[in-house]
Design an enzyme around this catalytic site. Structure first.
Site, PDB file in Angstrom:
ATOM      1  N   HIS A 175      -1.035   0.107   5.777  1.00 29.63           N
ATOM      2  CA  HIS A 175      -1.510   1.070   6.776  1.00 29.63           C
ATOM      3  C   HIS A 175      -0.512   2.205   7.019  1.00 29.63           C
ATOM      4  CE1 HIS A 175      -4.500  -2.026   8.706  1.00 29.63           C
ATOM      5  NE2 HIS A 175      -4.573  -1.997   7.385  1.00 29.63           N
TER       6      HIS A 175
ATOM      7  N   GLN B 229       0.814  -1.215   0.000  1.00 25.94           N
ATOM      8  CA  GLN B 229       0.000   0.000   0.000  1.00 25.94           C
ATOM      9  C   GLN B 229       0.848   1.267   0.000  1.00 25.94           C
ATOM     10  OE1 GLN B 229      -2.444  -0.471   3.507  1.00 25.94           O
ATOM     11  NE2 GLN B 229      -3.544  -2.236   2.673  1.00 25.94           N
TER      12      GLN B 229
ATOM     13  N   GLU C   5     -14.918   4.443  10.036  1.00 25.32           N
ATOM     14  CA  GLU C   5     -15.421   5.522  10.881  1.00 25.32           C
ATOM     15  C   GLU C   5     -15.211   6.898  10.264  1.00 25.32           C
ATOM     16  OE1 GLU C   5     -14.251   3.390  15.153  1.00 25.32           O
ATOM     17  OE2 GLU C   5     -13.501   5.397  14.670  1.00 25.32           O
TER      18      GLU C   5
ATOM     19  N   TYR D 182     -10.341  -9.973  10.106  1.00 22.42           N
ATOM     20  CA  TYR D 182     -10.476 -10.570   8.778  1.00 22.42           C
ATOM     21  C   TYR D 182     -10.716 -12.074   8.859  1.00 22.42           C
ATOM     22  CZ  TYR D 182      -8.803  -6.089   7.068  1.00 22.42           C
ATOM     23  OH  TYR D 182      -8.693  -4.751   6.784  1.00 22.42           O
TER      24      TYR D 182
ATOM     25  N   TYR E  33      -9.308   7.550  19.943  1.00 24.57           N
ATOM     26  CA  TYR E  33     -10.431   7.088  19.130  1.00 24.57           C
ATOM     27  C   TYR E  33     -10.633   5.578  19.207  1.00 24.57           C
ATOM     28  CZ  TYR E  33     -10.998  11.831  17.695  1.00 24.57           C
ATOM     29  OH  TYR E  33     -11.247  13.179  17.729  1.00 24.57           O
TER      30      TYR E  33
END
Length: 374
Positions: A152, A90, A245, A266, A255
């Protein structure tokens, strides 16, 4: 009656015409008719865009290129002088953000993945754009410690009205790091344009919190925007299976990830049985199942008065554009758009032309404008 030759010729013309007609297909919202204009195509996993004062547009490609759209055309040559970066999983070149005084100083900021013998991380560099080249490139932020994962990275950025820079860093796939306030991962950092901790950050005077850390307990923020009225920083983040979210950032707020979540692992097994805990913020809105949100913008243009103040969110997994109506800090209506387009929407921006701009995430990614249907 048409001759055989005329019939073949007419059929060929129709085959040419039909795809062109599809590019001006009209889409219908609950209260708006619109169409898509293709501004550019053939981009390799485009990730972010920014609008230059002269009308040109910058587009990042995750593969490690910064491109320019000028006079409605994608220039063949990429911007030179990018910082060293890593393209893996990513990671790659991520967000691009203009300095609030870009017109005077030509300064911009890039977030990207960087690799070394100690692993990969999220970095942010400041640079000056001059004649298709980046100069005075300086790294102003590096998330530590590094990790041996390629996921991430976060990487979304925004400026608040005080001129402070907000940078999201994902949990790097190591979820417990998001609850460690001495770890850069899994949170949002607030800095000056020179990379120093912003005045007022709690960590400046508290050794139990990193001095740039603004929030924590964030899994992987890939949408960040400024509310046009309040000036608050709004974000959205990926949940696991479910639990994506939307949050409004408040200083020194936890959070919750992974202590609380509306998603599951997963594997199908719970990550936690808790969706709420004392001292941990609840999301403004969440999705279950996950839509894999990316890119976010409030609509502030004049082309679609019916959409004024609406929040638009791109979706990667469910391949759509989500329109949210917000009243008194609550989502009062949600509409799914562009479902039939079947494209992964990576970024969403309100352009200076008053139209919505979108990026699609694919090896042959596109830049679209949403324009009124005449």
């Amino acid at each position: 009656m048409l001759s055989a030759r005329s019939f073949v010729r007419l059929s060929s013309l129709l085959l040419i015409w039909l795809p062109l007609a599809a590019t001006s297909q009209t889409f219908t919202s609950e209260n708006v008719h619109f169409k898509l204009d293709t501004v550019a195509k053939g981009l390799e996993h485009p990730w972010s865009l920014a609008f230059l004062p002269n009308g040109s547009v910058l587009v990042t490609e995750r593969a490690g290129r910064l491109r320019i759209i000028q006079n409605g055309k994608l220039l063949p040559k990429a911007v030179r002088g990018l910082p060293s970066l890593a393209v893996s999983g990513q990671g790659g070149l991520l967000d691009v953000l203009l300095h609030p005084d870009f017109q005077e100083n030509r300064t911009l900021f890039l977030s990207y993945a960087h690799g070394s013998s100690k692993g990969m991380t999220t970095r942010v560099a400041r640079a000056v754009l001059e004649e298709g080249q980046l100069k005075q490139v300086a790294v102003i932020f590096e998330a530590l410690p590094r990790a041996n994962t390629a996921r991430h990275f976060g990487g979304r950025m925004a400026f608040d009205r005080s001129g402070y820079l907000y940078i999201s860093v994902g949990d790097r796939g190591e979820m417990d790091r998001a609850q460690d306030t001495l770890d850069d991962a899994g949170g949002v950092h607030r800095l000056t344009v020179n990379g120093k901790p912003a005045p007022g950050n709690s960590g400046v005077n508290d050794t139990s919190i990193i001095d740039t850390l603004f929030t924590w307990g964030n899994r992987n923020i890939q949408g960040m925007t400024v509310h046009p009225d309040s000036g608050d920083i709004w974000t959205h983040e990926h949940g696991p299976r479910g639990g994506d979210e939307i949050n409004i950032l408040k200083a020194d707020t936890n959070y919750g990830w992974p202590e609380i979540t509306y998603g599951i692992g997963y594997s199908g097994l719970p990550i936690t049985l808790d969706t709420a805990k004392e001292g941990m913020a609840q999301p403004l809105h969440y999705w279950d199942p996950s839509i894999a949100p990316s890119g976010m913008a409030f609509y502030t243009g004049s082309e679609f008065p019916e959409w004024q103040g609406n929040l638009f969110v791109g979706a990667l997994k469910l391949r759509k554009l989500v329109r949210l109506e917000i009243e008194n800090g609550q989502v009062t209506n949600e509409e799914n758009l562009l479902i039939n387009l079947k494209e992964r929407i990576r970024d969403v921006r309100t352009g200076p032309d008053g139209e919505l701009w979108l990026l699609t995430d694919s090896p042959e990614g596109k830049v679209y404008r949403i324009v009124p249907a005449q």
